[in-house]
Scaffold this motif. Structure first.
Motif, short mmCIF file in Angstrom:
data_model
loop_
_atom_site.label_atom_id
_atom_site.label_comp_id
_atom_site.label_asym_id
_atom_site.label_seq_id
_atom_site.Cartn_x
_atom_site.Cartn_y
_atom_site.Cartn_z
N TYR A 348 26.92 3.19 53.02
CA TYR A 348 26.09 3.15 54.23
C TYR A 348 25.95 4.55 54.81
CZ TYR A 348 24.83 2.10 59.11
OH TYR A 348 24.22 2.06 60.34
N ASP A 349 27.07 5.24 54.96
CA ASP A 349 27.03 6.60 55.50
C ASP A 349 26.21 7.53 54.63
OD1 ASP A 349 28.64 5.87 57.63
OD2 ASP A 349 30.48 6.74 56.81
N ALA A 350 26.33 7.38 53.30
CA ALA A 350 25.61 8.26 52.39
C ALA A 350 24.10 8.13 52.55
CB ALA A 350 26.02 7.96 50.94
N VAL A 351 23.61 6.90 52.62
CA VAL A 351 22.17 6.70 52.79
C VAL A 351 21.70 7.25 54.12
CG1 VAL A 351 20.34 4.98 52.97
CG2 VAL A 351 22.14 4.70 51.26
N LYS A 352 22.45 6.99 55.18
CA LYS A 352 22.06 7.48 56.50
C LYS A 352 22.13 9.00 56.57
CE LYS A 352 20.90 3.91 58.98
NZ LYS A 352 21.48 3.74 60.31
N LEU A 353 23.11 9.58 55.92
CA LEU A 353 23.24 11.03 55.88
C LEU A 353 22.04 11.66 55.17
CD1 LEU A 353 25.11 13.59 56.25
CD2 LEU A 353 26.00 13.07 53.98
N PHE A 354 21.67 11.11 54.03
CA PHE A 354 20.50 11.59 53.30
C PHE A 354 19.25 11.50 54.17
CE2 PHE A 354 16.72 10.44 50.81
CZ PHE A 354 16.57 11.60 50.05
N ALA A 355 19.08 10.38 54.85
CA ALA A 355 17.91 10.20 55.70
C ALA A 355 17.87 11.22 56.82
CB ALA A 355 17.89 8.78 56.27
N ARG A 356 19.02 11.47 57.44
CA ARG A 356 19.07 12.46 58.52
C ARG A 356 18.68 13.84 58.00
NH1 ARG A 356 22.51 13.41 62.87
NH2 ARG A 356 22.25 11.19 63.37
N ALA A 357 19.24 14.23 56.86
CA ALA A 357 18.93 15.54 56.29
C ALA A 357 17.45 15.64 55.93
CB ALA A 357 19.80 15.80 55.07
#
Length: 443
Positions: A348-357
């Motif tokens: 979950y964090d990985a997908v959200k992190l990618f989206a933020r970047a």
């Protein structure tokens, strides 16, 4: 086990990316690998976000046996929740978001096949997942060849980050969102023993670890740091892979006089546990025990894990950040009351992190996102996520520390209704005020 992976949304389209047809269902791949029944699309390709008819951003998810393996299932589900939340918001850069899944079948070879399929056939803009170190090590050259971001959610081997450090331009596309790597896991173990060992009566330990790739860095760290502790090590044993009978090992632990068996296990964890609690061995038991992270483990082992101590990136009751409990609630609401294991939080964090970047840089181009990820920090469900830089020994690994990602240690205890709960006992800032370690009742 928890219920199987239970569905996905699918869409159809005939648009092309990277010069190849995009598939909405999985098919038989080169080399004879069978297509997956769980398919793996969340979202409808070509759908409109903000009124613009543009290609969606594709999240490729690599997970072992999502229909039967809890770590793989949680990777898929954690990523699904993140994708759903992105689709309900503004997508990524005004584009819709879809998700495609590759079942690695717990095989390094199949992981490589599925990775290639996600990139070359499905046109994934980023891949997330891989829960076994052996598969990640084999995948590093493929990631380098495709020059597409991969965000690890599960594997702890230090080999990947060392490759990034030693050959940065080749391997820079790999980042580990979690868990913390093998050496940091070892440091967390040392920190736990140093700060909590005396309080719970663990003044001497027998250090045990299964002989798999993921424990190599951890084992070396132990051997170079245990001398600094006020805790006696009564024996060392890096036992063979696939060990399923621990009786002779535990005879040696008892003979050594250790207060506790301090173990690092993933593949052999349940056998190690079953030969401890039900046999009422005369020592405590705990450490890094991957199966014990499963929220349903108490039920699955009929309470055999009672009094055992485990480590986790997060638990269903922990409050590591403002994001932890909202994610747990969303996960349980979505999946019939089931709780995530550690890989679900991290995916979950990985997908959200990618989206933020991607949103902040206005691009999904991996070459440009590498620098962005190196410089940014992000509040995830497991802590504040930031990465070591290229010159660090563990380049692109998530940073371990009190102000960053910091695991919790819990003890399985019986609750009022006769079930079990993972009661956090360390670190103090994440443990309830009434948290208390309990000695096994046969002592």
């Amino acid at each position: 086990m928890d219920d199987a992976y239970d569905g996905h949304e699918t869409g159809t389209d005939t648009d092309r990316r990277h010069g190849l047809d995009r598939r909405r269902v999985l098919k038989t791949t080169a080399g004879g690998a069978a297509g997956l029944s769980l398919a793996g699309c969340l979202g409808t390709a070509g759908s409109i976000v903000g009124g613009n008819d543009v290609e969606p951003v594709t999240i490729g998810v690599l997970a072992p046996n999502p229909d039967s393996d809890s770590t793989g299932r949680s990777i898929v589900r954690g990523a699904q929740i993140a994708v759903r939340e992105l689709r309900e918001a503004d997508g990524i850069n005004g584009r819709d978001v879809e998700m495609v899944v590759g079942d690695t079948n717990s095989s390094s070879l199949e992981a490589r096949r599925q990775y290639q399929r996600l990139i070359l056939e499905e046109g994934a803009d980023v891949t997330v997942g891989i829960s076994t170190s052996e598969a990640l090590v084999e995948l590093m050259d493929d990631i380098a060849e495709q020059q597409t971001l991969h965000l690890t959610a599960g594997a702890a081997t230090t080999t990947a980050s060392q490759k990034v450090n030693e050959e940065y331009e080749t391997y820079k596309y790999h980042f580990r969102v979690g868990p913390i790597n093998g050496s940091n896991l070892a440091q967390a173990q040392i920190d736990f023993l140093s700060e909590k060992g005396a309080d719970i009566g663990w003044n001497s330990v027998a250090v045990l670890a299964e002989d798999y790739d993921w424990t190599k860095g951890l084992w070396a760290f132990y051997q170079s740091h245990f001398d600094d502790l006020d805790i006696d090590v009564t024996m060392w044993d890096r036992y063979p892979p696939a060990t399923d009978d621990f009786s002779s090992i535990y005879d040696d632990v008892e003979a050594s006089g250790a207060d506790a068996a301090f173990i690092s296990t993933a593949h052999t964890g349940t056998a190690a546990l079953q030969d401890w609690g039900p046999a009422e061995r005369e020592f405590a038991f705990g450490g890094i025990h991957v199966p014990m992270q499963l929220p349903s483990y108490y039920r699955l082992t009929d309470g055999a894990c009672r009094f055992a101590v485990g480590y986790a990136s997060a638990t269903e009751t922990s409050k590591l950040t403002s994001e932890t409990q909202p994610f747990v609630k969303s996960y349980k609401d979505t999946y019939n009351g089931r709780s995530p294991v550690y890989t679900g939080f991290i995916a979950y964090d990985a997908v959200k992190l990618f989206a933020r970047a991607a949103n902040e840089t206005k691009t999904t181009d991996s070459e440009k996102l590498v620098g962005k990820l190196e410089d940014m920090s992000f509040t995830g469900t497991t802590g504040k996520i930031a990465f070591h830089g290229p010159d660090h020994q563990y380049a692109h690994d998530v940073i371990y520390g009190e102000e960053y990602v910091h695991p919790v240690y819990f003890q399985w205890q019986e609750n009022d209704d006769g079930g079990g709960s993972q009661e956090v006992i360390w670190p103090d800032q994440h443990a309830p005020d009434d948290a208390k370690y309990l000695d096994p009742n046969w002592f």
